[in-house]
Design a protein around this motif. Structure first.
Motif, PDB file in Angstrom:
ATOM      1  N   VAL A 160      -9.966  -5.996  -8.573  1.00 37.70           N
ATOM      2  CA  VAL A 160      -8.734  -5.225  -8.415  1.00 37.70           C
ATOM      3  C   VAL A 160      -9.072  -3.743  -8.473  1.00 37.70           C
ATOM      4  CG1 VAL A 160      -6.470  -4.686  -9.364  1.00 37.70           C
ATOM      5  CG2 VAL A 160      -7.287  -7.052  -9.372  1.00 37.70           C
ATOM      6  N   ARG A 161      -8.639  -3.026  -7.457  1.00 34.32           N
ATOM      7  CA  ARG A 161      -8.821  -1.573  -7.384  1.00 34.32           C
ATOM      8  C   ARG A 161      -7.538  -0.887  -7.848  1.00 34.32           C
ATOM      9  NH1 ARG A 161      -8.385  -0.117  -1.645  1.00 34.32           N
ATOM     10  NH2 ARG A 161     -10.482  -0.937  -1.388  1.00 34.32           N
ATOM     11  N   LEU A 162      -7.657  -0.014  -8.829  1.00 37.54           N
ATOM     12  CA  LEU A 162      -6.506   0.738  -9.310  1.00 37.54           C
ATOM     13  C   LEU A 162      -6.532   2.143  -8.723  1.00 37.54           C
ATOM     14  CD1 LEU A 162      -4.030   0.825 -11.253  1.00 37.54           C
ATOM     15  CD2 LEU A 162      -5.586   1.802 -12.966  1.00 37.54           C
ATOM     16  N   VAL A 163      -5.456   2.500  -8.017  1.00 37.52           N
ATOM     17  CA  VAL A 163      -5.298   3.859  -7.497  1.00 37.52           C
ATOM     18  C   VAL A 163      -4.018   4.445  -8.068  1.00 37.52           C
ATOM     19  CG1 VAL A 163      -6.533   3.314  -5.367  1.00 37.52           C
ATOM     20  CG2 VAL A 163      -4.039   3.109  -5.437  1.00 37.52           C
ATOM     21  N   LYS A 164      -3.849   5.743  -7.918  1.00 33.98           N
ATOM     22  CA  LYS A 164      -2.632   6.364  -8.448  1.00 33.98           C
ATOM     23  C   LYS A 164      -1.425   6.076  -7.562  1.00 33.98           C
ATOM     24  CE  LYS A 164      -4.934  10.031 -11.042  1.00 33.98           C
ATOM     25  NZ  LYS A 164      -5.063  11.485 -11.315  1.00 33.98           N
ATOM     26  N   GLY A 165      -1.646   5.958  -6.257  1.00 37.88           N
ATOM     27  CA  GLY A 165      -0.557   5.675  -5.333  1.00 37.88           C
ATOM     28  C   GLY A 165      -0.280   6.839  -4.421  1.00 37.88           C
ATOM     29  N   ALA A 166      -0.213   6.571  -3.111  1.00 37.55           N
ATOM     30  CA  ALA A 166      -0.071   7.645  -2.133  1.00 37.55           C
ATOM     31  C   ALA A 166       1.248   7.601  -1.367  1.00 37.55           C
ATOM     32  CB  ALA A 166      -1.230   7.587  -1.138  1.00 37.55           C
ATOM     33  N   TYR A 167       2.092   6.602  -1.645  1.00 31.74           N
ATOM     34  CA  TYR A 167       3.334   6.457  -0.888  1.00 31.74           C
ATOM     35  C   TYR A 167       4.493   7.132  -1.620  1.00 31.74           C
ATOM     36  CZ  TYR A 167       0.782   3.183   2.011  1.00 31.74           C
ATOM     37  OH  TYR A 167      -0.129   2.615   2.852  1.00 31.74           O
ATOM     38  N   ASP A 168       5.412   7.661  -0.853  1.00 37.91           N
ATOM     39  CA  ASP A 168       6.579   8.358  -1.394  1.00 37.91           C
ATOM     40  C   ASP A 168       7.643   7.315  -1.731  1.00 37.91           C
ATOM     41  OD1 ASP A 168       8.364  10.276  -2.169  1.00 37.91           O
ATOM     42  OD2 ASP A 168       8.938  10.869  -0.127  1.00 37.91           O
ATOM     43  N   GLU A 169       7.545   6.764  -2.921  1.00 41.82           N
ATOM     44  CA  GLU A 169       8.420   5.667  -3.329  1.00 41.82           C
ATOM     45  C   GLU A 169       9.652   6.199  -4.068  1.00 41.82           C
ATOM     46  OE1 GLU A 169       7.768   2.979  -2.070  1.00 41.82           O
ATOM     47  OE2 GLU A 169       5.699   2.306  -2.262  1.00 41.82           O
ATOM     48  N   PRO A 170      10.756   5.432  -4.075  1.00 42.47           N
ATOM     49  CA  PRO A 170      11.975   5.862  -4.788  1.00 42.47           C
ATOM     50  C   PRO A 170      11.737   5.991  -6.290  1.00 42.47           C
ATOM     51  CG  PRO A 170      12.432   4.030  -3.283  1.00 42.47           C
ATOM     52  CD  PRO A 170      10.943   4.163  -3.348  1.00 42.47           C
ATOM     53  N   LYS A 171      12.431   6.938  -6.917  1.00 41.68           N
ATOM     54  CA  LYS A 171      12.294   7.150  -8.359  1.00 41.68           C
ATOM     55  C   LYS A 171      12.694   5.923  -9.163  1.00 41.68           C
ATOM     56  CE  LYS A 171      12.951  12.174  -8.355  1.00 41.68           C
ATOM     57  NZ  LYS A 171      13.788  13.296  -8.869  1.00 41.68           N
ATOM     58  N   SER A 172      13.561   5.098  -8.600  1.00 44.49           N
ATOM     59  CA  SER A 172      14.027   3.924  -9.332  1.00 44.49           C
ATOM     60  C   SER A 172      12.917   2.914  -9.576  1.00 44.49           C
ATOM     61  CB  SER A 172      15.166   3.247  -8.565  1.00 44.49           C
ATOM     62  OG  SER A 172      14.732   2.860  -7.265  1.00 44.49           O
ATOM     63  N   ILE A 173      11.871   2.940  -8.752  1.00 38.86           N
ATOM     64  CA  ILE A 173      10.807   1.947  -8.892  1.00 38.86           C
ATOM     65  C   ILE A 173       9.437   2.570  -9.128  1.00 38.86           C
ATOM     66  CG2 ILE A 173      12.034   0.276  -7.439  1.00 38.86           C
ATOM     67  CD1 ILE A 173       9.967   0.999  -5.225  1.00 38.86           C
TER      68      ILE A 173
END
Length: 281
Positions: A160-173
């Motif tokens: 499993v590779r852990l990244v910080k995340g690059a997608y502009d996701e909603p604040k609710s999630i």
């Protein structure tokens, strides 16, 4: 033809140029994760074509005995067409990579936006069990659901590779503030080193997170690797590999290079400054 600036982030347009880059990485003690650029096909023909290209790439890597594997995006191999097309094409790639004729090429499944998370997790779980761990999955620390996903993933074989995340996701999630994302990354990484038997991949260029991984390794003894992008902190990649840490560089290639290069320049100030210096230089 890819301009010189973009060549720092993309290993050419063909498998041959990408493999040449891999050979140079291997000479420096760094492994490679090859990604054929392309995503969000809405017609099956494009998804099938890229899946065929991955199968051919896996065969080529096996013949050359390189320290390299492949990474695929679900939307690239059919998820936007249907779950079934994605699953069929992923199965073709994984079956080729772990075939009975001597091939053994690891397959990473990239994670895209939150709407694809469940189907991607399901596909990974199935293939992780069927191949006894010859596949890997990317998860994103910014998603609030990720700690629960890691509990599900911990007992499975695979990586499993852990990244910080690059997608502009909603604040609710999703966590949207950098400090909170960093905190979530540290928490998730700590859980992985404590509860995963092996196969932890630290997908980060952040020296603080890489140092944390080293400390967690000392504490728990869990095997891990560091994964970074081509064109970002490459000297650090080589130095880290020379110190004894397993390092793998994410190496994109292909004709669809422009959108990828544009994202890399926009997302990091140092990339933008590097490109500007090259233009003015």
């Amino acid at each position: 033809m890819i301009p010189p600036i973009a060549n720092n982030f993309v290993a050419g347009e063909t498998p041959e140029t990408a493999i040449t880059h891999v050979e140079e990485l291997n000479r420096q003690g760094v492994g490679a994760i090859l990604n054929l650029l392309g995503e969000h096909y809405h017609e099956r023909a494009g998804a099938d074509e890229d899946a065929d290209a991955y199968v051919a790439l896996v065969e080529e890597l096996a013949e050359r005995d390189l320290d390299a594997c492949v990474s695929v995006k679900p939307s690239q191999i059919g998820l936007d067409v249907s779950d079934e097309v994605f699953e069929e094409n992923l199965a073709r790639i994984v079956d080729c990579a772990s075939g009975a004729d001597g091939r053994d090429c690891f397959v990473w499944i990239d994670m895209e936006d939150h709407e694809t998370t469940d189907v991607t997790l399901d596909a990974y779980e199935r293939h992780a069990v069927e191949t006894d761990g010859d596949v890997g999955l990317c998860v994103q620390a910014n998603l609030k659901r990720t700690p629960d996903d890691l509990e599900r993933l911990a007992p499975l074989p695979g990586k499993v590779r852990l990244v910080k995340g690059a997608y502009d996701e909603p604040k609710s999630i999703a966590h949207t503030k950098k400090a909170r994302v960093d905190e979530a990354y540290r928490d998730c990484l700590g859980y992985m080193f404590e509860h995963f038997e092996g196969g932890v991949a630290v997908g980060s260029h952040d020296p603080a997170m890489i140092d944390l991984a080293s400390d967690l390794h000392e504490e728990f003894g869990t095997d891990y690797e560091v994964q970074m992008l081509m064109g970002v902190r490459e000297d650090a990649q080589v130095e880290l590999a020379a110190s004894g840490v397993e390092v793998n560089q994410y190496v994109p290639y292909g004709a669809k290079w422009f959108q990828y290069f544009y994202r890399r320049v926009r997302e990091r100030k140092e990339n933008a400054l590097f490109a500007l210096r090259a233009v003015l230089g």
